[in-house]
Scaffold this active site. Structure first.
Site, PDB file in Angstrom:
ATOM      1  N   HIS A  90      22.302 -26.950  20.428  1.00 20.73           N
ATOM      2  CA  HIS A  90      23.291 -28.072  19.882  1.00 20.73           C
ATOM      3  C   HIS A  90      24.646 -27.558  20.534  1.00 20.73           C
ATOM      4  O   HIS A  90      24.775 -26.381  20.463  1.00 20.73           O
ATOM      5  CB  HIS A  90      23.018 -27.930  18.290  1.00 20.73           C
ATOM      6  CG  HIS A  90      21.689 -28.510  17.981  1.00 20.73           C
ATOM      7  ND1 HIS A  90      21.394 -28.248  16.539  1.00 20.73           N
ATOM      8  CD2 HIS A  90      20.968 -29.196  18.588  1.00 20.73           C
ATOM      9  CE1 HIS A  90      20.082 -28.914  16.504  1.00 20.73           C
ATOM     10  NE2 HIS A  90      19.893 -29.649  17.538  1.00 20.73           N
ATOM     11  N   GLU A 111      20.573 -36.785  19.937  1.00 18.96           N
ATOM     12  CA  GLU A 111      21.045 -37.487  18.758  1.00 18.96           C
ATOM     13  C   GLU A 111      22.679 -37.404  19.019  1.00 18.96           C
ATOM     14  O   GLU A 111      22.944 -36.425  19.760  1.00 18.96           O
ATOM     15  CB  GLU A 111      20.582 -36.842  17.620  1.00 18.96           C
ATOM     16  CG  GLU A 111      20.335 -35.543  17.518  1.00 18.96           C
ATOM     17  CD  GLU A 111      21.660 -34.448  17.680  1.00 18.96           C
ATOM     18  OE1 GLU A 111      22.703 -34.752  17.084  1.00 18.96           O
ATOM     19  OE2 GLU A 111      21.491 -33.602  18.356  1.00 18.96           O
TER      20      GLU A 111
END
Length: 173
Positions: A31, A100
């Site tokens: 991330h 995402e």
């Protein structure tokens, strides 16, 4: 290896302790941002994985989950996954997904609909597998182009790929 909860040095120490405790595998979240700012961390997953490979001998390592479509070009993912497989002496698995928005929007390339991201993911997997065959390779797809690229340092066997799925359409993919 929850990168959102620990700084990179602590993650490497956790990897070492996990192997000593008998764990079989570790996954590293890939991330750019933590899920919430209060988590305070988000080191570069690939550096942490490389350092974890250097301080362990047995434990399997993998991404959880890398999106090879917006923030990373698939050819770069192919190169770094091959490098990780060598550093980890075959103990690395590349887990991929359609991503995402929280972590992929940061490069300013927009955020496509899920159907488009699935098509991009298919091309990304094709590019990785093509580059892992060795030699100079080119690819001209709908979303990506690769021109005369060669991953020089390849593991003995292609890097295993896992695909994240969140529903029936991604399972079918």
């Amino acid at each position: 290896l929850m990168s959102e909860e620990h700084d990179p040095r602590e993650l490497v120490a956790i990897a070492r302790r996990s192997e000593e405790a008998g764990f079989d595998f570790l996954v590293q979240s890939d991330h750019y941002h933590p899920w919430v700012p209060e988590q305070q961390h988000s080191p570069y997953a690939w550096s942490v994985l490389g350092a974890a490979a250097a301080v362990t001998e047995r434990i399997e390592l993998s991404t959880f989950v890398t999106c090879p479509t917006i923030r990373y070009h698939p050819a770069i993912v192919a190169q770094k996954a091959a490098t990780m497989a060598l550093l980890a002496d075959g103990r690395f698995r590349l887990n991929l997904g359609a991503g995402e928005r929280l972590n992929e929007h940061v490069v300013g390339e927009g955020w496509p609909a899920v159907e488009t991201r699935h098509e991009m993911l298919v091309e990304a997997v094709d590019i990785n597998r093509t580059l892992w065959r060795g030699g100079y390779q080119s690819f001209d797809g709908r979303y990506y182009s690769v021109e005369d690229a060669c991953v020089f340092d390849l593991p003995e066997r292609p890097v295993p790929i896992g695909i994240a799925a969140s529903g029936p359409r991604s399972v079918e993919l």
